[in-house]
Design a protein around this motif. Structure first.
Motif, short mmCIF file in Angstrom:
data_model
loop_
_atom_site.label_atom_id
_atom_site.label_comp_id
_atom_site.label_asym_id
_atom_site.label_seq_id
_atom_site.Cartn_x
_atom_site.Cartn_y
_atom_site.Cartn_z
N PHE A 95 3.16 10.70 7.64
CA PHE A 95 2.46 10.07 8.97
C PHE A 95 3.60 8.82 8.81
CE2 PHE A 95 0.21 7.98 12.28
CZ PHE A 95 0.89 8.66 13.06
N HIS A 96 3.85 8.85 10.15
CA HIS A 96 5.16 7.21 10.59
C HIS A 96 4.19 6.21 10.45
CE1 HIS A 96 7.00 10.84 12.73
NE2 HIS A 96 6.45 11.05 12.61
N ARG A 97 3.25 5.69 9.94
CA ARG A 97 2.23 4.43 10.14
C ARG A 97 1.33 4.55 9.39
NH1 ARG A 97 -2.18 2.22 12.78
NH2 ARG A 97 -2.19 3.21 14.53
N VAL A 98 0.70 3.29 8.92
CA VAL A 98 -0.05 2.88 8.01
C VAL A 98 -1.41 2.77 8.76
CG1 VAL A 98 -1.50 1.58 6.16
CG2 VAL A 98 0.68 2.56 5.53
N MET A 99 -2.43 3.80 8.84
CA MET A 99 -3.78 4.11 9.94
C MET A 99 -4.57 2.50 8.55
SD MET A 99 -4.11 5.67 12.28
CE MET A 99 -2.70 6.77 12.75
N THR A 100 -5.25 1.49 9.58
CA THR A 100 -6.06 1.11 9.38
C THR A 100 -7.62 0.24 9.54
OG1 THR A 100 -5.73 -0.85 10.73
CG2 THR A 100 -3.72 -1.30 9.04
N LEU A 101 -8.53 -0.72 9.24
CA LEU A 101 -9.24 -0.58 9.59
C LEU A 101 -9.84 -0.65 10.87
CD1 LEU A 101 -11.63 -2.10 6.52
CD2 LEU A 101 -11.58 0.19 7.39
N ARG A 102 -8.46 -1.22 11.74
CA ARG A 102 -8.49 -1.66 12.98
C ARG A 102 -8.92 -0.20 13.56
NH1 ARG A 102 -7.95 -6.37 15.74
NH2 ARG A 102 -7.15 -7.30 14.09
N LEU A 117 -6.61 14.20 4.79
CA LEU A 117 -5.71 14.88 3.73
C LEU A 117 -5.80 16.15 3.49
CD1 LEU A 117 -3.91 14.10 1.66
CD2 LEU A 117 -6.11 12.97 0.10
N ALA A 118 -6.72 16.73 4.41
CA ALA A 118 -7.20 18.02 3.39
C ALA A 118 -6.46 18.98 4.98
CB ALA A 118 -8.35 18.58 3.20
N TYR A 119 -6.59 18.67 5.95
CA TYR A 119 -5.90 19.01 6.77
C TYR A 119 -4.09 18.77 7.05
CZ TYR A 119 -4.54 19.83 11.80
OH TYR A 119 -4.37 19.98 13.11
N ALA A 120 -3.81 17.90 5.78
CA ALA A 120 -2.11 17.80 6.13
C ALA A 120 -2.00 18.92 4.90
CB ALA A 120 -2.13 16.40 5.84
N VAL A 121 -2.79 19.11 4.09
CA VAL A 121 -2.54 19.76 2.60
C VAL A 121 -2.64 21.59 2.86
CG1 VAL A 121 -2.93 20.48 0.64
CG2 VAL A 121 -2.77 18.71 1.15
N GLY A 122 -3.69 21.66 3.98
CA GLY A 122 -4.09 22.91 4.54
C GLY A 122 -2.41 22.84 5.91
N GLN A 172 -0.85 7.90 3.88
CA GLN A 172 0.06 8.36 3.64
C GLN A 172 -0.36 9.90 5.18
OE1 GLN A 172 2.57 8.80 0.20
NE2 GLN A 172 4.01 7.49 1.34
N PHE A 173 -1.82 9.75 5.42
CA PHE A 173 -1.77 10.91 5.92
C PHE A 173 -2.76 11.09 6.41
CE2 PHE A 173 -0.20 13.09 1.85
CZ PHE A 173 0.90 13.40 1.95
N ARG A 174 -2.34 9.56 7.47
CA ARG A 174 -3.67 9.18 8.57
C ARG A 174 -4.80 9.05 8.38
NH1 ARG A 174 -4.56 11.60 14.08
NH2 ARG A 174 -4.29 9.74 15.15
N ASN A 232 0.66 -1.35 -0.06
CA ASN A 232 -0.07 0.27 0.12
C ASN A 232 1.08 1.77 -0.28
OD1 ASN A 232 -2.41 -1.38 -0.33
ND2 ASN A 232 -2.32 -1.55 2.76
N ILE A 233 1.96 1.35 1.12
CA ILE A 233 2.55 2.20 0.67
C ILE A 233 3.24 2.42 -0.74
CG2 ILE A 233 5.25 3.25 2.26
CD1 ILE A 233 4.18 1.91 4.67
N MET A 234 4.00 1.25 -1.25
CA MET A 234 4.53 1.68 -2.09
C MET A 234 3.11 1.89 -3.81
SD MET A 234 7.43 1.27 -1.73
CE MET A 234 8.66 1.21 -3.34
#
Length: 409
Positions: A252-259, A391-396, A221-223, A12-14
């Motif tokens: 962000f430092h890690r990938v957020m999942t459905l969990r 994502l909008a928050y990060a770009v913002g 990549q952005f929570r 997913n990251i790649m």
């Protein structure tokens, strides 16, 4: 970043499929370890030579979270939908002067949640923006990607007439904001062999703006616990462009999942609230019950595959959205406007049912208190079409940093 990353989330990251990941493993390019349950993973320390991983490890996320506007920056948003982009921008420090949206239910959603916002429920083509000339810092719009025609030779401002990008361009021409942003589906970059994007680039130049090289941002990549990708176009007015530089947000430092989306944890401080959701007809329910978590139609018994897939069983292509059950240990597939369509199935990971409205909203990182107006179908559509809030928050935050630099000139 955590010490390990699952093989699926590395893919997913790649931005590659699991089939590509398997090819990499077969060729020895990236060979995962296996845990006691046979699940594949990598140690992050073994992937530090991969730019995408290194970027997450060395991220400036925390410093960027502290970026605050030197003053409240004013903004106007076209095609605002249910407010995903507007909400993220508000969190970053923007003050919305006007939001335009033609869909009645989406406007009702915006007004219910933010009664103080000025929402214009009308066709953008009927709005004059001249009253805002020189008074607004930032303009944005997720313009729907309609087919562009190439009547003219230059592929510039006039060649976008008849498209909704032209309305965003007209608003830029009338308002003359310091910075403007357009966002669209990833496919716009390659549309018509790249000619559509060239047309947009030429129009931006004619408007007197300098375009930052467009970039496709991966929401994961952005929570955001979702594999959504958006093309972001940012342009700075020419009288300012050579004095400042735009910096894209760090991942962000890690990938957020459905969990993370559905249960109390780093993303939300409680489990997902109960809400309405579509139901499967009995026949489909029986099929979906056989699909394992993270699986799809190919995981069904062969006779069930044939019956469920019908004529498309013999056709080429993975058809990976069909009879698809999501996994708690991965981000969601990109949400669509309906969770139970056969081609784009989004079944709950451990319960046999389509995702509910609040589950949909969490995957898009809307806060639980953000309510949606209209019928159930309309609510799904509004959420499915939204820009993920985080994502909008990060770009913002990146845009606030840019406007702070402009403010200091």
């Amino acid at each position: 970043m955590d010490g390990i990353v699952s093989a699926d989330n590395f893919a997913n990251i790649m931005g590659v499929s699991k089939a590509v990941l398997q090819k990499w493993e077969n060729s020895g390019t990236f060979v995962p370890k296996k845990d006691g349950n046979g699940r594949k993973f990598f140690y992050v320390k073994d992937l530090l030579h991969v730019p995408e991983i290194r970027e997450m490890v060395d991220s400036s996320w925390e410093q960027e979270m502290e970026v605050l506007p030197l003053r409240p920056y004013t903004s106007i948003e076209l095609f605002a939908g249910a407010g995903g982009l507007a909400l993220g921008m508000e969190k970053a420090g923007f003050s919305h002067v006007l939001l335009n949206e033609i869909d009645h239910d989406a406007c009702a959603t915006l007004q219910y949640n933010r009664p103080e916002w000025r929402v214009a429920e009308q066709d953008v083509r009927q709005i004059s923006f001249k009253q805002f000339e020189g008074k607004v810092d930032f303009l944005s719009g997720g313009f729907p990607c309609q087919a562009f025609s190439y009547a003219g030779k230059q592929g510039g401002f006039n060649d976008t007439r008849g498209t909704l990008f032209f309305e965003l361009a007209r608003a830029v021409q009338e308002i003359k904001p310091k910075v403007f942003m357009g966002e669209n589906v990833k496919g716009l970059a390659a549309h018509d062999g790249g000619r559509t994007l060239d047309t947009i680039k030429n129009a931006v130049k004619e408007l007197g703006y300098t375009l930052v090289e467009p970039r496709v941002l991966r929401a994961i990549q952005f929570r955001v616990p979702q594999k959504r990708e958006r093309l972001i176009l940012i342009a700075i007015r020419n009288d300012l462009a050579d004095k400042v530089q735009f910096y894209w947000p760090s991942p962000f430092h890690r990938v957020m999942t459905l969990r993370d989306a559905f249960y109390k944890g780093d993303l939300y401080d409680c489990d997902v609230p109960a809400s309405d959701g579509q139901k499967y007809p009995l026949k489909k329910l029986k099929v979906m019950e056989m699909v394992p978590m993270g699986g799809y139609w190919r995981d069904l018994p062969i006779d069930v595959q044939r019956e469920y897939m019908g004529g498309s069983f013999e056709l080429e292509g993975g058809k990976t959205g069909m009879a698809r059950r999501l996994s708690l240990d991965e981000p969601s597939l990109t949400l669509t406007c309906a969770p139970a369509q056969k081609q784009t199935e989004r079944c709950h990971p451990i319960e046999t049912r389509p995702l509910t409205v609040r589950e949909y909203a969490r995957i898009q990182t809307f806060p639980d208190e953000w309510m949606f107006s209209g019928t159930l179908s309309s609510q799904y559509k509004q959420i499915g079409n939204a820009v993920p809030v985080n994502l909008a928050y990060a770009v913002g935050r990146s845009l606030v940093r840019l406007l702070n630099d402009i403010e200091r000139l």
